[in-house]
Scaffold this motif. Structure first.
Motif, PDB file in Angstrom:
ATOM      1  N   SER A  85       0.819  -1.206   0.000  1.00  0.00           N
ATOM      2  CA  SER A  85       0.000   0.000   0.000  1.00  0.00           C
ATOM      3  C   SER A  85       0.855   1.259   0.000  1.00  0.00           C
ATOM      4  O   SER A  85       0.365   2.348   0.207  1.00  0.00           O
ATOM      5  CB  SER A  85      -0.922   0.000   1.231  1.00  0.00           C
ATOM      6  OG  SER A  85      -1.799  -1.086   1.180  1.00  0.00           O
ATOM      7  N   SER A  86       2.142   1.121  -0.216  1.00  0.00           N
ATOM      8  CA  SER A  86       3.040   2.267  -0.197  1.00  0.00           C
ATOM      9  C   SER A  86       3.671   2.452  -1.573  1.00  0.00           C
ATOM     10  O   SER A  86       3.813   1.522  -2.348  1.00  0.00           O
ATOM     11  CB  SER A  86       4.127   2.063   0.851  1.00  0.00           C
ATOM     12  OG  SER A  86       5.111   3.062   0.730  1.00  0.00           O
ATOM     13  N   GLU A 157      -6.763  -2.267   9.967  1.00  0.00           N
ATOM     14  CA  GLU A 157      -6.592  -0.827  10.107  1.00  0.00           C
ATOM     15  C   GLU A 157      -5.164  -0.441  10.472  1.00  0.00           C
ATOM     16  O   GLU A 157      -4.871   0.023  11.570  1.00  0.00           O
ATOM     17  CB  GLU A 157      -7.578  -0.291  11.143  1.00  0.00           C
ATOM     18  CG  GLU A 157      -9.009  -0.209  10.655  1.00  0.00           C
ATOM     19  CD  GLU A 157      -9.169   0.734   9.464  1.00  0.00           C
ATOM     20  OE1 GLU A 157      -8.471   1.770   9.431  1.00  0.00           O
ATOM     21  OE2 GLU A 157      -9.979   0.433   8.575  1.00  0.00           O
ATOM     22  N   SER A 159      -1.525   1.390   8.409  1.00  0.00           N
ATOM     23  CA  SER A 159      -1.230   2.259   7.260  1.00  0.00           C
ATOM     24  C   SER A 159      -0.771   1.478   6.034  1.00  0.00           C
ATOM     25  O   SER A 159      -1.105   1.835   4.908  1.00  0.00           O
ATOM     26  CB  SER A 159      -0.150   3.276   7.650  1.00  0.00           C
ATOM     27  OG  SER A 159      -0.606   4.110   8.692  1.00  0.00           O
ATOM     28  N   ARG A 160       0.003   0.397   6.255  1.00  0.00           N
ATOM     29  CA  ARG A 160       0.530  -0.379   5.130  1.00  0.00           C
ATOM     30  C   ARG A 160       0.303  -1.867   5.362  1.00  0.00           C
ATOM     31  O   ARG A 160       1.230  -2.590   5.758  1.00  0.00           O
ATOM     32  CB  ARG A 160       2.029  -0.095   4.937  1.00  0.00           C
ATOM     33  CG  ARG A 160       2.364   1.332   4.555  1.00  0.00           C
ATOM     34  CD  ARG A 160       3.836   1.480   4.236  1.00  0.00           C
ATOM     35  NE  ARG A 160       4.672   1.252   5.409  1.00  0.00           N
ATOM     36  CZ  ARG A 160       5.092   2.202   6.223  1.00  0.00           C
ATOM     37  NH1 ARG A 160       4.739   3.449   6.006  1.00  0.00           N
ATOM     38  NH2 ARG A 160       5.862   1.917   7.255  1.00  0.00           N
ATOM     39  N   GLY A 181       3.478   0.817   9.503  1.00  0.00           N
ATOM     40  CA  GLY A 181       3.103   2.216   9.591  1.00  0.00           C
ATOM     41  C   GLY A 181       2.186   2.553  10.750  1.00  0.00           C
ATOM     42  O   GLY A 181       1.571   3.618  10.765  1.00  0.00           O
ATOM     43  N   ASP A 182       2.074   1.644  11.728  1.00  0.00           N
ATOM     44  CA  ASP A 182       1.240   1.828  12.917  1.00  0.00           C
ATOM     45  C   ASP A 182      -0.251   1.744  12.557  1.00  0.00           C
ATOM     46  O   ASP A 182      -0.641   1.716  11.391  1.00  0.00           O
ATOM     47  CB  ASP A 182       1.529   3.155  13.601  1.00  0.00           C
ATOM     48  CG  ASP A 182       1.119   3.152  15.067  1.00  0.00           C
ATOM     49  OD1 ASP A 182       0.628   2.115  15.550  1.00  0.00           O
ATOM     50  OD2 ASP A 182       1.280   4.183  15.737  1.00  0.00           O
ATOM     51  N   THR A 184      -4.099   2.930  12.135  1.00  0.00           N
ATOM     52  CA  THR A 184      -4.761   4.171  11.756  1.00  0.00           C
ATOM     53  C   THR A 184      -5.599   4.647  12.941  1.00  0.00           C
ATOM     54  O   THR A 184      -5.834   3.892  13.894  1.00  0.00           O
ATOM     55  CB  THR A 184      -5.681   3.951  10.543  1.00  0.00           C
ATOM     56  OG1 THR A 184      -6.830   3.181  10.947  1.00  0.00           O
ATOM     57  CG2 THR A 184      -4.948   3.216   9.421  1.00  0.00           C
TER      58      THR A 184
END
Length: 269
Positions: A85-86, A157, A159-160, A181-182, A184
């Motif tokens: 997703s990045s 949920e 980030s990536r 990415g931790d 959301t």
């Protein structure tokens, strides 16, 4: 006046609709009050069938250990972790050396020694076992082991979301979430699901990231092929059920309302 009143009420309604309810996003609030000694016993995961190991043997006289470094493969490149997703490219890590696979009976076939049982062994304990075995033939050998296909999957949920390869075969739940990415703002931090395959049987555990108690959980240190799933909160679930064109409708309504207010102001003049 009625039109203006309707417009004010509509603006208030939109503001209320767009607000996200405050939720607890702090991690490990009580960390100072929790004893972490019990987590040490879970700090290393045991080897599993299908694990790919690069094992190199060295000594002062490298010619002496050549028989223990058979099956040498040329340098290869593995993906350190993927980020589907990045826009960033996955990091690449070149690795090389004699490669061994833990078979379905938890064994590896090591040159000059034969079958070595890896069941219930960690990377460190297997290293110690091989040093002891090789010491029968070589004085003061050194053994280096890398687990090169340690994978975990992180979904929901974050980030990536995606599948991540950890070259050293050792990571924790917070570290893994950091790679992704931790969470959301819409992720539920008090109910993170971890699914694990233990000897062919799937187990699952719910972890509360807002409490340091999870340091003492056997799921704090991740294992091969663990799956982490972060559930969405009610706000995200409700948003998923809303017509995706709602934003467009609101924008159009705002433009029409602005025009109406302008016309109303001109007619009063």
């Amino acid at each position: 006046m009625n039109l203006r009143r309707y417009m004010i009420c509509g603006a208030i309604g939109l503001a209320a609709f767009s607000c996200t309810p405050r939720q607890e996003i702090n991690y490990m609030k009580d960390i100072e009050s929790v004893a972490l000694d019990n987590s040490i016993k879970n700090s290393r995961s045991t080897l599993q069938p299908g694990d790919q190991l690069i094992i190199s043997v060295s000594a002062k006289d490298m010619d002496v250990v050549k028989p223990f470094n058979q099956n040498y493969s040329s340098s290869t490149t593995i993906t350190q972790y993927s980020m589907p997703s990045s826009n960033n490219l996955p990091q690449q890590l070149p690795v090389s050396g004699p490669t061994y696979m833990v078979d379905t009976d938890w064994n590896i076939n090591f040159p000059q020694i034969g079958k070595v049982v890896a069941k219930d062994e960690t990377v460190e304990s297997l290293k110690t076992k091989l040093v002891d075995l090789i010491s029968k033939y070589v004085k003061d050998p050194a053994v280096d082991i890398k687990l090169v296909n340690f994978k975990i999957s992180i979904l929901g949920e974050v980030s990536r979301p995606g599948t991540y390869v950890i070259p050293d075969g050792n990571t924790t739940l917070p570290a893994a979430l950091g790679l992704a990415g931790d969470l959301t703002p819409f992720g539920i931090r008090k109910n993170v699901l971890i699914v694990r395959n233990v000897d062919g049987k799937f187990t699952q555990e719910r972890v509360d990231l807002t409490s340091a108690q999870f340091f003492n959980s056997p799921y704090y240190y991740l294992r091969q092929n663990d799956l982490i799933y972060v559930e969405p909160n009610e706000v995200r679930e409700k948003a998923a059920r809303i017509d995706p064109n709602t934003g467009l409708y609101i924008s159009v309504a705002s433009v029409i309302a602005s025009i109406a207010l302008g016309v109303l102001a001109l007619t009063k003049k």
